[in-house]
Design an enzyme around this catalytic site. Structure first.
Site, mmCIF file in Angstrom:
data_model
loop_
_atom_site.group_PDB
_atom_site.id
_atom_site.type_symbol
_atom_site.label_atom_id
_atom_site.label_comp_id
_atom_site.label_asym_id
_atom_site.label_seq_id
_atom_site.Cartn_x
_atom_site.Cartn_y
_atom_site.Cartn_z
ATOM 1 C CE LYS A 44 -0.432 0.260 5.036
ATOM 2 N NZ LYS A 44 -1.356 0.357 6.176
ATOM 3 N NE ARG A 143 -6.945 1.324 11.742
ATOM 4 C CZ ARG A 143 -5.744 1.196 11.190
ATOM 5 N NH1 ARG A 143 -4.826 2.135 11.350
ATOM 6 N NH2 ARG A 143 -5.442 0.138 10.467
ATOM 7 C CE1 TYR A 278 12.041 31.814 3.596
ATOM 8 C CE2 TYR A 278 11.787 29.420 3.564
ATOM 9 C CZ TYR A 278 11.798 30.629 2.902
ATOM 10 O OH TYR A 278 11.549 30.676 1.549
ATOM 11 C CG MET A 326 8.178 23.589 -0.890
ATOM 12 S SD MET A 326 7.089 24.635 -1.875
ATOM 13 C CE MET A 326 6.035 25.337 -0.622
#
Length: 388
Positions: A44, A143, A278, A326
């Site tokens: 998956k 779940r 940053y 990013m």
């Protein structure tokens, strides 16, 4: 070695190298740990970020009898890729899903409630073929899965009526552990007992499943009583321990499959007191050199590892300096001067002293599953030993 076709002639900004020989060896090791059970390799989420089709083929070559996906769309991709001689199961369905396509592709589909049973039987009537259905029991994870008691009795009864009508075949009974990665957790024994009870009820009503299964990677590694007819190995297939408390990959005879690296985009001298990235959360303590690694959170590098993520450059561990952006982050090279283009290894098996996915998980406050799975499509997968 084969690489992403469009990038073979150009240097790679970054690469996730996938060692298929290691994956095959892991599958063989896992099969040996559960010799009385079939093995499902779970592929998956694009094989936990490793590449579903290539990894699925390698797993089958190593003896996996089943493949597992979360969504039906993932399973249909495997069938379309020619993986026909293996059972494929998918378990995460929502109303209106591609039931008919799954039936026609001979997939095993999971059913946890009456709405899903109604939809799959309707699709089977349209397809003119019986659906292969596995009933999922909620034994305590909370779940997906059918609740024990009246809900389970209703689902089993209706499934048997649909089977008698030729619309489905109940091929499996299954569940999933909540805390198998926590040795000694009381829920593990409780879930195992509940699973046995729910299986026994279904079988007394006339269900004759091909497989009964509850064992995930940690249970496969440590709980032989949970192996039943089939074990489902996800993260262990890719050579990552499901829990550091259980042991390292090497403790279980496993080898990490993915190595993530990049080419330094820039090396430069800066003075002391120089702000980096940053917010200037990091300033250089003195005159030094900085290396720019062209990977960022858009590639799946966790921003939570800012100031902590480890990287091997020039044979030395470096640490992310300042915030991960990013597309890039910076490491303080401490005055060393590797050439632009030099390799920066974020994680791998650890053979060369490089960090591992577990090291990044610790730095980011998460689990190694997330580290490998989140590596994005902007990073090409490069396959080693792609054929036997």
């Amino acid at each position: 070695m084969t690489e992403t076709a469009a990038l073979r002639t150009a240097p790679l900004r970054a690469r996730a190298e996938i060692d298929l020989a290691a994956l095959r060896a892991n599958v063989r090791t896992l099969r040996a740990l559960a010799p009385g059970a079939a093995l499902m390799s779970v592929v998956k989420s694009d094989a936990y970020g490793h590449g579903a089709v290539r990894c699925a083929r390698a797993a089958v070559e190593a003896g996996a009898q089943w493949l597992g996906t979360a969504t039906p769309e993932e399973a249909l991709v495997l069938r379309a890729a020619g993986l026909d001689g293996v059972r494929i199961m998918c378990w995460l369905w929502t109303p209106g899903g591609p039931w008919r396509e799954a039936i026609e592709a001979d997939l095993d589909v999971s059913v946890s409630g009456m709405w899903a049973l109604r939809e799959v039987t309707e699709a089977a009537g349209q397809a003119g073929a019986a659906a292969r259905v596995q009933l999922k029991a909620d034994t305590g994870l909370g779940r997906n899965g059918c609740q024990p008691g009246e809900d389970w009795a209703e689902l089993v009864g209706e499934a048997l009526r649909a089977q008698a009508a030729g619309l489905i075949r109940v091929t499996g009974l299954w569940s999933h552990f909540a805390c198998a990665d926590e040795p000694g957790h009381p829920s593990v024994a409780a879930q195992l007992a509940r699973f046995r009870e729910m299986v026994a009820y279904a079988e007394t009503q006339g269900v004759r499943p091909e497989v009964r299964h509850i064992a995930n990677s940690p249970a496969t590694l440590t709980l032989p009583d949970s192996h039943f007819d089939l074990v489902r190995t996800g993260i262990a297939t890719y050579g990552i321990s499901p829990s550091p408390e259980l042991g390292s990959p090497a403790d279980f005879g496993l080898r990490p499959v993915m190595t993530l690296s990049a080419s330094l985009a820039l090396v430069k001298h800066v003075p002391g007191g120089h702000g980096v990235s940053y917010g200037h959360s990091y300033t250089t303590p003195g005159e030094t050199t900085l290396g720019l690694v062209p990977l960022g959170y858009a590639d799946g590098i966790p921003r939570h590892a800012s100031g902590a993520g480890p990287v091997l450059v020039g044979g030395k561990w470096r640490t992310v300096a300042g915030r991960i952006a990013m597309d890039q982050f910076v490491v303080d090279l401490g005055g060393d001067e590797p050439e632009p283009g030099a390799e920066a290894v974020l994680f791998g098996p650890g053979d060369r002293g490089e960090p591992t996915a577990e090291d990044w998980a610790q730095a980011a406050g998460t689990i190694a599953y997330e580290i490998v799975t989140r590596i994005g499509t902007r990073v090409p997968r490069v396959y080693r030993d792609a054929s036997l």
